[in-house]
Write an enzyme that holds these catalytic residues in place. Structure first.
Site, PDB file in Angstrom:
ATOM      1  CG  ASP A 159     -10.591  -7.054   6.029  1.00 55.79           C
ATOM      2  OD1 ASP A 159      -9.948  -8.033   6.439  1.00 55.79           O
ATOM      3  OD2 ASP A 159     -10.788  -6.824   4.813  1.00 55.79           O
ATOM      4  CE1 TYR A 208      -7.446 -13.468   4.702  1.00 56.76           C
ATOM      5  CE2 TYR A 208      -5.732 -12.255   3.552  1.00 56.76           C
ATOM      6  CZ  TYR A 208      -6.713 -13.221   3.561  1.00 56.76           C
ATOM      7  OH  TYR A 208      -6.957 -13.942   2.418  1.00 56.76           O
ATOM      8  CE  LYS A 260      -4.950 -16.274   4.077  1.00 62.03           C
ATOM      9  NZ  LYS A 260      -5.273 -17.646   3.632  1.00 62.03           N
TER      10      LYS A 260
HETATM   11  N1  CAA Z   1      -4.192   3.243   2.889  1.00 65.68           N
HETATM   12  C1  CAA Z   1      -4.272   4.386   3.631  1.00 65.68           C
HETATM   13  N2  CAA Z   1      -5.433   4.786   4.196  1.00 65.68           N
HETATM   14  C2  CAA Z   1      -6.521   4.026   3.990  1.00 65.68           C
HETATM   15  C3  CAA Z   1      -6.475   2.851   3.230  1.00 65.68           C
HETATM   16  C4  CAA Z   1      -5.243   2.474   2.651  1.00 65.68           C
HETATM   17  N3  CAA Z   1      -5.138   1.364   1.906  1.00 65.68           N
HETATM   18  N4  CAA Z   1      -7.711   2.294   3.235  1.00 65.68           N
HETATM   19  C5  CAA Z   1      -8.501   3.128   3.977  1.00 65.68           C
HETATM   20  N5  CAA Z   1      -7.779   4.150   4.416  1.00 65.68           N
HETATM   21  C6  CAA Z   1      -8.211   5.302   5.235  1.00 65.68           C
HETATM   22  C7  CAA Z   1      -9.434   5.968   4.641  1.00 65.68           C
HETATM   23  O1  CAA Z   1      -9.049   6.911   3.664  1.00 65.68           O
HETATM   24  C8  CAA Z   1     -10.026   6.662   5.853  1.00 65.68           C
HETATM   25  O2  CAA Z   1      -9.329   7.825   6.157  1.00 65.68           O
HETATM   26  P1  CAA Z   1     -10.027   9.088   6.858  1.00 65.68           P
HETATM   27  O3  CAA Z   1     -10.457   8.617   8.212  1.00 65.68           O
HETATM   28  O4  CAA Z   1      -8.951  10.105   6.900  1.00 65.68           O
HETATM   29  O5  CAA Z   1     -11.169   9.443   5.964  1.00 65.68           O
HETATM   30  C9  CAA Z   1      -9.753   5.620   6.913  1.00 65.68           C
HETATM   31  O6  CAA Z   1      -8.673   4.805   6.483  1.00 65.68           O
HETATM   32  C10 CAA Z   1     -10.939   4.702   7.070  1.00 65.68           C
HETATM   33  O7  CAA Z   1     -11.079   4.677   8.347  1.00 65.68           O
HETATM   34  P2  CAA Z   1     -12.435   4.147   8.952  1.00 65.68           P
HETATM   35  O8  CAA Z   1     -12.319   4.343  10.420  1.00 65.68           O
HETATM   36  O9  CAA Z   1     -13.591   4.729   8.233  1.00 65.68           O
HETATM   37  O10 CAA Z   1     -12.294   2.616   8.626  1.00 65.68           O
HETATM   38  P3  CAA Z   1     -13.397   1.542   8.541  1.00 65.68           P
HETATM   39  O11 CAA Z   1     -13.744   1.101   9.905  1.00 65.68           O
HETATM   40  O12 CAA Z   1     -14.485   1.970   7.628  1.00 65.68           O
HETATM   41  O13 CAA Z   1     -12.594   0.321   7.897  1.00 65.68           O
HETATM   42  C11 CAA Z   1     -11.370  -0.864   6.217  1.00 65.68           C
HETATM   43  C12 CAA Z   1     -11.798   0.488   6.776  1.00 65.68           C
HETATM   44  C13 CAA Z   1     -11.992  -2.063   6.932  1.00 65.68           C
HETATM   45  C14 CAA Z   1      -9.869  -1.033   6.323  1.00 65.68           C
HETATM   46  C15 CAA Z   1     -11.838  -0.848   4.765  1.00 65.68           C
HETATM   47  O14 CAA Z   1     -11.170   0.190   4.115  1.00 65.68           O
HETATM   48  C16 CAA Z   1     -11.566  -2.128   4.035  1.00 65.68           C
HETATM   49  O15 CAA Z   1     -12.307  -3.075   4.108  1.00 65.68           O
HETATM   50  N6  CAA Z   1     -10.468  -2.163   3.259  1.00 65.68           N
HETATM   51  C17 CAA Z   1     -10.130  -3.293   2.456  1.00 65.68           C
HETATM   52  C18 CAA Z   1      -9.177  -4.182   3.137  1.00 65.68           C
HETATM   53  C19 CAA Z   1      -8.853  -5.303   2.179  1.00 65.68           C
HETATM   54  O16 CAA Z   1      -8.231  -5.106   1.155  1.00 65.68           O
HETATM   55  N7  CAA Z   1      -9.264  -6.508   2.508  1.00 65.68           N
HETATM   56  C20 CAA Z   1      -9.037  -7.603   1.650  1.00 65.68           C
HETATM   57  C21 CAA Z   1     -10.207  -8.519   1.712  1.00 65.68           C
HETATM   58  S1  CAA Z   1     -10.110  -9.800   0.469  1.00 65.68           S
HETATM   59  C22 CAA Z   1      -8.902 -10.781   1.006  1.00 65.68           C
HETATM   60  O17 CAA Z   1      -8.386 -10.671   2.073  1.00 65.68           O
HETATM   61  C23 CAA Z   1      -8.488 -11.883   0.078  1.00 65.68           C
HETATM   62  C24 CAA Z   1      -7.064 -11.800  -0.225  1.00 65.68           C
HETATM   63  O18 CAA Z   1      -6.298 -12.630   0.283  1.00 65.68           O
HETATM   64  C25 CAA Z   1      -6.564 -10.793  -1.165  1.00 65.68           C
END
Ligand code: CAA
Length: 240
Positions: free
Chosen positions: A88, A147, A151
């Site tokens: 991710d 991903y 998918k």
């Molecule tokens: N919608 C809008 N904005 C979002 C967001 C969303 N869903 N999620 C994060 N953001 C924003 C944050 O608020 C933040 O904003 P600011 O910069 O303004 O503060 C920014 O995005 C985060 O940016 P970063 O540069 O700090 O991002 P990061 O490098 O730390 O990475 C990420 C962020 C990897 C996306 C992390 O939020 C993450 O892991 N998210 C989860 C993703 C997810 O759901 N993965 C599923 C894994 S499980 C799976 O895949 C199994 C399955 O089949 C369900």
């Protein structure tokens, strides 16, 4: 003679629950895995299910692996394409490597694994292919351009192959799990995970066994009229 089921990524997470459930339903199960030898050994010791090591990203290894399973256990009648990874990152930070790793395993892995078992299923006029896609292939997910693309591709693969398998009594279906309590979901930052749980109407993560149940259902002889279907199991988080 019991039917033989091959489960990719079958020694951990959702895959381990699928392997166990198929075993309980009377199948002889082979669990493929790619990396974690200790987990595979512990799984075999506990369940008696044989584990086989190869990467689904490697076509030759998949062909050789399927042949080895068939030599040991007999013709593969059920294939569960479950192996998957996440890399991710928001798109502006996503590398070509993160894109490629996820596409190679989560999408091309389905080609690599299904292609070697398909001719035998066609000849025997029976087969069950069950592809584990994801809610995030249906709705897209921030941080998962790779991903979500893979998918979603799994769903197109499922629908195309269902049409090709139909006359040979091979069904091809997909299951889209929502967020399930596995290591993969636990690796999501806690704050993000809490906010995701808040979006799930049943108010909790799913259990691996709740996905395994759906696999056993689709694998059954009686499920022969269900093909090309996408079965969502996501606690009401998304209605495709
Ligand atoms: N919608 C809008 N904005 C979002 C967001 C969303 N869903 N999620 C994060 N953001 C924003 C944050 O608020 C933040 O904003 P600011 O910069 O303004 O503060 C920014 O995005 C985060 O940016 P970063 O540069 O700090 O991002 P990061 O490098 O730390 O990475 C990420 C962020 C990897 C996306 C992390 O939020 C993450 O892991 N998210 C989860 C993703 C997810 O759901 N993965 C599923 C894994 S499980 C799976 O895949 C199994 C399955 O089949 C369900």
């Amino acid at each position: 003679m019991s039917k033989v089921a091959l489960v990719t990524g079958g020694s951990r997470g959702i895959g381990a629950a699928i392997s166990r459930a198929l075993q309980q339903a009377g199948y002889t199960v082979a669990a493929n895995y790619a990396g974690n030898d200790d987990a595979a050994k512990a799984f075999t010791d506990e369940t008696g299910i044989k584990t086989y090591k190869w990467s689904v990203a490697d076509y030759e290894a998949c062909a050789a692996g399927a042949a080895r399973v068939e030599e040991d256990l007999g013709p593969i009648t059920v294939l569960v394409n479950n192996a998957g990874i996440t890399r991710d990152a928001p798109f502006h930070k996503m590398t070509r490597e993160q894109w490629g790793q996820v596409i190679d395993i989560n999408l091309t892995g389905l080609f690599n694994m299904t292609h070697p078992v398909w001719p035998g299923m066609r000849e025997r006029k029976f087969g069950r292919i069950i592809n584990i896609s994801s809610i995030n292939g249906q709705k897209g997910q921030f941080g998962q351009a790779n991903y979500s693309a893979a998918k979603a591709g799994d769903l197109g693969f499922t629908k195309a192959l269902a049409q090709e398998g139909a006359r040979a009594n091979i069904t091809v279906n997909a299951i889209c799990p929502g967020y399930i309590a596995t290591e993969m979901v636990m690796a999501v930052p806690e704050k993000v995970r809490e906010s995701i749980i808040g979006q799930i109407p049943v108010g909790r993560l799913g259990e691996p066994e709740e996905i395994a149940r759906a696999v056993v259902f689709l694998a059954a002889d009686e499920a022969g009229f269900i093909t090309g279907a996408t079965l969502s199991a996501n606690g009401g988080q998304y209605f495709a």
